[in-house]
Motif scaffolding. Sequence first.
Motif, PDB file in Angstrom:
ATOM      1  N   SER A 128       7.880   3.663 -12.612  1.00 33.22           N
ATOM      2  CA  SER A 128       8.286   4.045 -11.251  1.00 33.22           C
ATOM      3  C   SER A 128       7.403   5.162 -10.721  1.00 33.22           C
ATOM      4  N   MET A 129       7.049   6.103 -11.583  1.00 38.40           N
ATOM      5  CA  MET A 129       6.178   7.196 -11.171  1.00 38.40           C
ATOM      6  C   MET A 129       4.806   6.671 -10.752  1.00 38.40           C
ATOM      7  N   ILE A 130       4.260   5.721 -11.520  1.00 34.29           N
ATOM      8  CA  ILE A 130       2.958   5.149 -11.167  1.00 34.29           C
ATOM      9  C   ILE A 130       3.038   4.439  -9.822  1.00 34.29           C
ATOM     10  N   ILE A 131       4.087   3.640  -9.617  1.00 33.25           N
ATOM     11  CA  ILE A 131       4.245   2.930  -8.349  1.00 33.25           C
ATOM     12  C   ILE A 131       4.367   3.907  -7.197  1.00 33.25           C
ATOM     13  N   PHE A 132       5.135   4.973  -7.393  1.00 29.99           N
ATOM     14  CA  PHE A 132       5.326   5.965  -6.336  1.00 29.99           C
ATOM     15  C   PHE A 132       4.015   6.665  -6.010  1.00 29.99           C
ATOM     16  N   VAL A 133       3.328   7.116  -7.040  1.00 24.89           N
ATOM     17  CA  VAL A 133       2.090   7.861  -6.828  1.00 24.89           C
ATOM     18  C   VAL A 133       1.020   6.995  -6.159  1.00 24.89           C
ATOM     19  N   VAL A 134       0.937   5.730  -6.570  1.00 30.77           N
ATOM     20  CA  VAL A 134      -0.145   4.870  -6.091  1.00 30.77           C
ATOM     21  C   VAL A 134       0.196   4.187  -4.780  1.00 30.77           C
ATOM     22  N   SER A 151      -8.056   3.067  -4.548  1.00 33.23           N
ATOM     23  CA  SER A 151      -8.998   2.035  -4.984  1.00 33.23           C
ATOM     24  C   SER A 151      -8.241   0.809  -5.496  1.00 33.23           C
ATOM     25  N   PRO A 152      -8.891  -0.359  -5.531  1.00 31.94           N
ATOM     26  CA  PRO A 152      -8.239  -1.585  -6.007  1.00 31.94           C
ATOM     27  C   PRO A 152      -7.665  -1.474  -7.410  1.00 31.94           C
ATOM     28  N   MET A 153      -8.314  -0.715  -8.284  1.00 31.67           N
ATOM     29  CA  MET A 153      -7.838  -0.598  -9.649  1.00 31.67           C
ATOM     30  C   MET A 153      -6.408  -0.071  -9.690  1.00 31.67           C
ATOM     31  N   TYR A 154      -6.105   0.917  -8.867  1.00 28.79           N
ATOM     32  CA  TYR A 154      -4.766   1.494  -8.854  1.00 28.79           C
ATOM     33  C   TYR A 154      -3.766   0.584  -8.158  1.00 28.79           C
ATOM     34  N   PHE A 155      -4.237  -0.221  -7.220  1.00 28.16           N
ATOM     35  CA  PHE A 155      -3.364  -1.221  -6.603  1.00 28.16           C
ATOM     36  C   PHE A 155      -2.910  -2.236  -7.646  1.00 28.16           C
ATOM     37  N   PHE A 156      -3.845  -2.698  -8.462  1.00 31.73           N
ATOM     38  CA  PHE A 156      -3.495  -3.633  -9.526  1.00 31.73           C
ATOM     39  C   PHE A 156      -2.606  -2.963 -10.575  1.00 31.73           C
ATOM     40  N   LEU A 157      -2.858  -1.706 -10.863  1.00 32.69           N
ATOM     41  CA  LEU A 157      -2.053  -0.980 -11.844  1.00 32.69           C
ATOM     42  C   LEU A 157      -0.608  -0.848 -11.381  1.00 32.69           C
ATOM     43  N   SER A 158      -0.409  -0.567 -10.095  1.00 30.82           N
ATOM     44  CA  SER A 158       0.954  -0.448  -9.577  1.00 30.82           C
ATOM     45  C   SER A 158       1.675  -1.792  -9.633  1.00 30.82           C
ATOM     46  N   ASN A 159       0.954  -2.885  -9.403  1.00 29.48           N
ATOM     47  CA  ASN A 159       1.556  -4.214  -9.533  1.00 29.48           C
ATOM     48  C   ASN A 159       1.919  -4.508 -10.978  1.00 29.48           C
ATOM     49  N   LEU A 160       1.070  -4.083 -11.904  1.00 31.79           N
ATOM     50  CA  LEU A 160       1.377  -4.259 -13.323  1.00 31.79           C
ATOM     51  C   LEU A 160       2.628  -3.475 -13.710  1.00 31.79           C
ATOM     52  N   SER A 161       2.767  -2.274 -13.188  1.00 33.14           N
ATOM     53  CA  SER A 161       3.956  -1.465 -13.467  1.00 33.14           C
ATOM     54  C   SER A 161       5.214  -2.124 -12.912  1.00 33.14           C
ATOM     55  N   PHE A 162       5.100  -2.699 -11.716  1.00 29.37           N
ATOM     56  CA  PHE A 162       6.231  -3.407 -11.114  1.00 29.37           C
ATOM     57  C   PHE A 162       6.660  -4.578 -12.000  1.00 29.37           C
ATOM     58  N   VAL A 163       5.694  -5.360 -12.474  1.00 26.12           N
ATOM     59  CA  VAL A 163       6.004  -6.507 -13.328  1.00 26.12           C
ATOM     60  C   VAL A 163       6.632  -6.044 -14.644  1.00 26.12           C
ATOM     61  N   ARG A 222      -8.101  -8.219   1.389  1.00 26.12           N
ATOM     62  CA  ARG A 222      -7.753  -9.638   1.354  1.00 26.12           C
ATOM     63  C   ARG A 222      -7.994 -10.219  -0.027  1.00 26.12           C
ATOM     64  N   VAL A 223      -9.074  -9.846  -0.678  1.00 22.37           N
ATOM     65  CA  VAL A 223      -9.366 -10.331  -2.029  1.00 22.37           C
ATOM     66  C   VAL A 223      -8.333  -9.810  -3.022  1.00 22.37           C
ATOM     67  N   GLN A 224      -7.931  -8.564  -2.869  1.00 19.28           N
ATOM     68  CA  GLN A 224      -6.911  -7.999  -3.756  1.00 19.28           C
ATOM     69  C   GLN A 224      -5.602  -8.782  -3.657  1.00 19.28           C
ATOM     70  N   LEU A 225      -5.174  -9.056  -2.435  1.00 15.84           N
ATOM     71  CA  LEU A 225      -3.933  -9.819  -2.244  1.00 15.84           C
ATOM     72  C   LEU A 225      -4.077 -11.229  -2.796  1.00 15.84           C
ATOM     73  N   PHE A 226      -5.249 -11.826  -2.612  1.00 16.90           N
ATOM     74  CA  PHE A 226      -5.492 -13.172  -3.126  1.00 16.90           C
ATOM     75  C   PHE A 226      -5.416 -13.193  -4.653  1.00 16.90           C
ATOM     76  N   LEU A 227      -5.976 -12.191  -5.316  1.00 16.35           N
ATOM     77  CA  LEU A 227      -5.948 -12.129  -6.778  1.00 16.35           C
ATOM     78  C   LEU A 227      -4.528 -11.937  -7.301  1.00 16.35           C
ATOM     79  N   ILE A 228      -3.745 -11.076  -6.649  1.00 16.52           N
ATOM     80  CA  ILE A 228      -2.360 -10.868  -7.076  1.00 16.52           C
ATOM     81  C   ILE A 228      -1.536 -12.130  -6.844  1.00 16.52           C
ATOM     82  N   ALA A 229      -1.726 -12.782  -5.685  1.00 16.63           N
ATOM     83  CA  ALA A 229      -1.013 -14.039  -5.421  1.00 16.63           C
ATOM     84  C   ALA A 229      -1.405 -15.104  -6.429  1.00 16.63           C
TER      85      ALA A 229
END
Length: 368
Positions: free
Chosen positions: A74-80, A103-115, A185-192
């Motif tokens: 939750s802390m990672i998601i909040f911070v990022v 940066s994209p790396m932290y966007f992906f990290l927050s998604n990983l934390s959510f999962v 757009r590429v970030q959203l496409f990769l997560i989807a």
Amino acid sequence: MLSVDRPVCDTDHSLLPDSHLAWSSSYKSSPNGTRESDGVSFFIIQGLTSLGDKQMILFVFLLLGYIIILGGNSMIIFVVQVKATLMSATCLLSALTDPKLSSPMYFFLSNLSFVDMFYTTTTIPKMLSSFLSDTTTISVPNCFLQMFFFIQLSVTSRSILTVMAFDRYVAICNPLRYTSIMTWRVQLFLIAGAWSFSTICTSPATIMALCQPYCGPNVVTHGWCDPSSVRRLACADTSVDAIVSLSFALVALLTTGVLILSSYVLIGISISRMGVTERLKAFGTCAAHLTVVTISYTAASFVYISYRVVNFSPEVRIIVAVVYAVLTPFLNPVIYSLRNKELRDSIRRTLSRFRSAVSATKDINTVS
């Protein structure tokens, strides 16, 4: 209690007490006056009831681990994410925002934390409740929902790790084009794509298991609705189900594993051509991710082996599965916080600024 080692669909139910019939199955009357099985209405999760008082020790460790998983991720998601999304809403969130984590790396990290948070939530709360009660039951629909989301979120986690490996490859091997390649757009496409891939790999086996008849034993010898444990309770041939389940599991593991390995091979080739300083900096940017990937796939391999070692008791297999389910979500925030200076500093600044903001609010309220 009926044996759970094999389906017992041809049992003469008239010889069983009525209390057991009500417990394990629902029944309907036939034209000749006899009762016929209409399928089980719920499953009994055996869990670790055989451990007796020792369950409370596991309960404490599992509860603490779950709290840390929820808190750290939750802390990672909040911070990022949350601060950046809501920073324009209030001055407080604006003050807390850290632009370094955009940066994209932290966007992906927050998604990983959510999962990871929801992955553990599919099983741990039910297991915790099982430690406090003699019998834990789950309805048939909820059992298959738990099965689906547990597997789907597990594959999604590995898919996001694959996306993060691709992100590190672009950042290290094509640094000048990184911004133009890793657009929003590429970030959203990769997560989807990660979510879609996991759904495709999970749905066939789950649907086939749901369509099987369950008319006899209803005790799942596991801590949750594990596919192989539930499959043993079906009153029909499940060999095709097992092949389909194994095939899609191999597709999920091999596809993500090969893509991650390929990314790091290319990263290694690129790093070998750099100077010492650049090499250390490049390695530092992917050290946390590489550590998480190594732990995740090593733990998965150990669970796979333990399920096929005859000498392992059911209790040991359950404990191994629980440790595996908790280990990676538990270590992800710890590893990224320790190995990533920007994230660690951002969390520290966030907590410091939050305390300052709370103190300032208290002072204003006191003066007014």
